[in-house]
Design a protein around this motif. Structure first.
Motif: not given
Ligand SMILES: Cc1cc2nc3c(=O)[nH]c(=O)nc-3n(C[C@H](O)[C@H](O)[C@H](O)COP(=O)(O)O)c2cc1C
Lengths: 144, 471
Positions: A8, A71, A75, A85, A88, A124-125, A127-128
């Protein structure tokens, strides 16, 4: 499955100054790295930690169960927040096989802006931008 | 796989009727007492926390001590998880159970060893404080609990998010009987959930009267459709390039006999609680299709659809019925869904999207930029239009970061063949800005607010004039 190599990558906001009174920022980070090295080694987790005054980014890799348990502990740590995240999943090979917890450190003053921008975008983004964060950290550790 | 279940602004299910949820009936109580005597009755098996029976016993004991003067006070915190059901539905009960255990651990870690932490059932937790609470410290504790619970969970390879809302009642201030105290903590919890979740509230006297007026509103809402008190208002959507009206967004209003014109935010949460989203949704579709039929073929009418409605497997069929009943071709209708629909990693979502597209009904992603949807998610699903949230448009400062987001979305939209639409355009300056940032169409007060159906003609005329005068 639970023991295949799992990885991750997350980013978070550094909240150390808000909560530490007696200890200095650096001592706090030192203690995080030390705890990480001891704890992670014992459960076969490796990875890297990148930080500056504003952000953390961390890679954790190892068998899935200890990665998830580690994690979960991290966390709950109040020294950071907005943990996001960015990547992962199962991984073919470790990126930091030698390191219970590498300190991904930019040479002093180097690229501070670039790093901030990468991490800010990742928050901000998520997964991208996961891949960018991982690449950045690999770069920094190899240089080290 | 990502499951987001944390606080979103949109209404979500709060199915349990209030305010009686946690008030056990006498039989119920006796049953729990009996259970408590059997081994294990004190403990919630899943989480190892105290059971409801144990919690109630402890509460009774504390209240007796307060009455006897041997204890100063206590406090009850009610928590429930926001969007837990979705985790259970999409990832399965095993992950849901793990999540409950992790939440329990996180909560336990913040409490005094003598505080009683119980799971009352489902995703409901309660805390009975060991020591007479100091409100400031209690507020800090609540904030910490909220922060901790909403942090990410990693469970069996899934990234999971939930949130929590908290209601607090204090003894003896808010009540000296268990029944009263529990009910008031529950009312306070309701308040937290109602105000956008991820919040805590101390009980206040006015929550009682609010609960009563909610009851009233509920009775009235049940009759509103039949009494023809619901109405659709229409706000024009305008092409940036030509300045011509491309269609209307249909907005639900309730002409309440005493309270005046109510907006969806005033009653749709309630509608959801009492299971009226679907019938209201059907009425909206039918009404808008019938209205659209009266207007030229190039005008598209957009309808807002809640996640709950969209997720209903019969949704596509009800759209089809509404279209055919009105004799309206599919391309005249547009369905607007908010980001939370995307997050349901539910196979029904892409299926419904495709079914709508087969009918030529367009689908718009509403309120983009307020929360959680990412650009990569956009690329995965077949949307026709992205509506950029007003909060990104309205910034007085025209914050460069917001503009960067708008430009990025427009550019991505361009490459995917998705139109971008800006909401909340209130001035010429807004219009010019979003035009230069690449948006295709706009709506907002600059052109018009939403108007009743009988004013559409007038509105079209007015906008024609505006066009000729600015050309
Ligand atoms: C950004 C960040 C990264 C951390 N990474 C790790 C880690 O990789 N492994 C670890 O054991 N603890 C890590 N910690 C510390 C844990 O949150 C926790 O304090 C520690 O595991 C407690 O260890 P101890 O019980 O051995 O003192 C991290 C903390 C922070 C704020």
């Amino acid at each position: 499955m639970a023991n295949d190599l799992y990885r991750i990558v997350y980013c978070s906001r550094n909240l150390i100054d808000e909560h530490s009174t007696s200890t200095t920022h650096d001592a706090e980070l030192e203690s995080i790295l030390n705890a990480s090295r001891v704890n992670n080694r014992s459960v076969d987790v490796t990875g890297a930690l990148l930080f500056n005054r504003e952000y953390f980014a961390q890679v954790l890799e190892g068998p899935r169960t200890p990665v998830e348990t580690t994690f979960e502990r991290i966390q709950r740590d109040r020294r950071h927040g907005e943990v996001t995240v960015v990547e992962n999943g199962f991984a073919g090979a470790r990126d930091f096989p030698e390191w219970a917890m590498a300190h991904a450190a930019p040479a002093s003053g180097q690229m501070e802006d670039g790093i901030c921008a990468t991490l800010q975008l990742a928050l901000l983004q998520p997964s991208a931008n996961g891949e960018d964060v991982l690449l950045l950290m690999k770069d920094l550790v190899i240089q080290d | 796989m990502q499951v987001e279940a944390h606080a979103l602004n949109t209404a979500s299910v709060h199915l349990t009727p209030l305010p009686l949820r946690v008030v056990p009936s006498p039989e119920h109580h006796a049953r729990h007492k009996a259970q408590a005597r059997t081994p294990g009755g004190d403990v919630d098996f899943l989480t190892g926390l105290a059971s409801r029976a144990r919690f109630e016993d402890e509460l009774h004991r504390s209240l007796e001590e307060i009455a006897a003067g041997t204890r100063q006070g206590t406090g009850v915190l009610f928590l429930d998880l926001d969007r837990f059901k979705r985790v259970n539905d999409t990832l399965g009960h095993a992950v849901g159970d793990d999540l409950l255990r992790l939440v329990s651990d996180r909560l336990r870690g913040e409490l005094h060893p003598d505080d009683v932490l119980a799971r009352l059932g489902g995703d409901e937790f309660a805390i009975l404080l060991a020591n007479a609470p100091d409100p400031v410290a209690l507020a800090q504790l609540s904030q910490r609990l909220i922060d901790l619970v909403q942090r990410t969970y990693l469970i069996e390879g899934h990234v999971v998010h939930v949130g929590t809302s908290i209601g607090i009642a204090l003894a003896p201030q808010n009540g000296v009987s268990a029944r009263e105290l529990l009910r008031r903590a529950d009312l306070a919890l309701y308040e937290s959930k109602n105000r956008g979740r991820g919040a805590f509230h101390f009980f206040e006297d006015e929550f009682e009267s609010k609960a009563l007026s909610r009851r009233d509103l509920e009775m009235q809402l049940r009759k509103a459709i039949v009494l023809r008190q619901l109405a659709m208002f229409y706000q024009p959507q305008v092409s940036v390039e030509t300045g011509a009206i491309t269609g209307f967004e249909a907005l639900l209003r309730w002409r309440h006999p005493e309270r005046g014109l109510l907006l969806p935010g005033d009653f749709m949460l309630l509608a959801e609680e009492i299971g009226m989203t679907l019938p209201i949704g059907e009425w909206v579709l039918r009404t808008v299709c019938a209205e659209a039929k009266k207007w030229p073929d190039n005008l598209v009418f957009a309808v807002n659809v809640s996640a709950q409605q969209f997720e209903d497997t019969a949704f596509a069929a009800s759209v089809e019925r509404a279209l055919s009943k009105a004799g309206l071709p599919g391309h005249r209708l547009e369905i607007e869904v908010k980001e939370d629909v995307l997050l349901r990693n539910d196979p029904s979502v892409p299926e419904t999207l495709h079914a709508l597209q087969r009918m030529s009904v367009r689908v718009t992603l509403d309120d983009f930029g307020t929360g959680v949807a990412s650009l990569s998610q956009l690329a995965r699903l077949p949307f026709d239009k992205i509506k950029i949230d007003r909060s990104l448009i309205a910034m007085e400062s025209a914050d460069p970061r917001n503009r960067a987001i708008i430009r990025a979305v427009s550019a991505l939209g361009q490459s995917l063949g998705i139109c971008t639409h800006a909401e909340g355009v209130e001035s010429l300056e807004h219009l010019q800005r979003v035009r230069s940032d690449g948006c295709h169409s706009v709506q907002g007060y600059y052109y018009s607010e939403a108007v009743p159906a009988d004013q559409i003609t007038q509105l079209i005329d007015k906008l024609k004039h505006l066009n000729t005068s600015t050309e």
